[in-house]
Design a protein around this motif. Structure first.
Motif, PDB file in Angstrom:
ATOM      1  N   ASP A 104     -10.495   1.251   1.128  1.00 53.72           N
ATOM      2  CA  ASP A 104     -10.843   1.345  -0.296  1.00 53.72           C
ATOM      3  C   ASP A 104     -12.287   0.870  -0.429  1.00 53.72           C
ATOM      4  O   ASP A 104     -12.576  -0.271  -0.085  1.00 53.72           O
ATOM      5  CB  ASP A 104      -9.977   0.389  -1.136  1.00 53.72           C
ATOM      6  CG  ASP A 104      -8.543   0.876  -1.242  1.00 53.72           C
ATOM      7  OD1 ASP A 104      -8.250   1.983  -0.767  1.00 53.72           O
ATOM      8  OD2 ASP A 104      -7.725   0.121  -1.800  1.00 53.72           O
ATOM      9  N   ALA A 120     -10.275  -3.406   1.914  1.00 51.57           N
ATOM     10  CA  ALA A 120     -11.308  -3.133   0.916  1.00 51.57           C
ATOM     11  C   ALA A 120     -12.649  -3.395   1.598  1.00 51.57           C
ATOM     12  O   ALA A 120     -12.830  -4.427   2.229  1.00 51.57           O
ATOM     13  CB  ALA A 120     -11.149  -4.054  -0.289  1.00 51.57           C
ATOM     14  N   ARG A 138      -4.537  -1.521   5.295  1.00 52.66           N
ATOM     15  CA  ARG A 138      -5.452  -1.157   4.209  1.00 52.66           C
ATOM     16  C   ARG A 138      -6.463  -2.270   3.990  1.00 52.66           C
ATOM     17  O   ARG A 138      -6.088  -3.441   3.899  1.00 52.66           O
ATOM     18  CB  ARG A 138      -4.662  -0.903   2.918  1.00 52.66           C
ATOM     19  CG  ARG A 138      -5.539  -0.569   1.714  1.00 52.66           C
ATOM     20  CD  ARG A 138      -4.699  -0.197   0.503  1.00 52.66           C
ATOM     21  NE  ARG A 138      -4.037   1.095   0.697  1.00 52.66           N
ATOM     22  CZ  ARG A 138      -4.641   2.274   0.493  1.00 52.66           C
ATOM     23  NH1 ARG A 138      -5.876   2.330   0.072  1.00 52.66           N
ATOM     24  NH2 ARG A 138      -3.983   3.391   0.707  1.00 52.66           N
TER      25      ARG A 138
END
Ligand SMILES: [Zn+2]
Length: 120
Positions: free
Chosen positions: A65, A32, A30
Motif C-alpha cells: 500500500d 505500507a 501486506r
C-alpha cells in the motif's frame, strides 16, 4: 540495494510469526510504504521473491500500500508546491532543509497464512 535488506527484515518477522503459530506457509504479507521511505515498490516485490526463493514461502505474495509523504519547512512552514514532482531536500523559499512529517517508513500491516487442509 536497500530494498533487499527491507525485504529480508520483513520476511524474518513474518517467518518468526509463522513459526510461532506452527504454520508451514505464508500466503501474503501486506506492508505500507511511504513515498519518502526510499523504497521502490517494484524492487521491493522482486526482493521479496529473492528472499523467499526456495523456502516454504516461495509462493507468498508481498502486497504494498503506497502512502503519500508530507514535508514541511521547519523554518518558514512552507510546503512543497502542488507542481513539485519529486520531494525537494530544501525549502524553495528559505533554502532550509525540509523536515519529513510522514511517509518515510515501511510498516508491516498484515501477515496471512495458508490455511492447512484438515485431513479427514
Ligand atoms: Zn522555508
Amino acid at each position: 540495494m536497500y530494498e533487499l535488506s527491507v525485504a529480508q527484515e520483513l520476511y524474518t518477522v513474518a517467518r518468526a510469526r509463522a513459526d510461532e503459530m506452527e504454520v508451514r506457509e505464508l500466503e501474503s504479507v501486506r506492508v505500507a510504504v511511504g513515498e519518502l521511505a526510499g523504497v521502490t515498490p517494484d524492487l521491493l516485490r522482486s526482493a521479496w521473491r529473492f528472499v523467499t526463493a526456495e523456502s516454504a514461502d516461495e509462493n507468498s505474495r508481498l502486497d504494498i500500500d503506497l502512502r503519500s509523504g508530507r514535508q514541511i519547512c521547519p523554518q518558514c512552514g512552507a510546503l512543497p508546491g502542488p507542481d513539485v514532482i519529486a520531494y525537494p531536500a530544501h525549502c524553495e523559499r528559505c533554502k532550509c532543509h525540509m523536515r519529513v512529517e510522514s511517509g518515510d517508513r515501511v510498516e508491516l500491516l498484515e501477515i496471512r497464512f495458508q490455511q492447512e487442509l484438515a485431513l479427514a
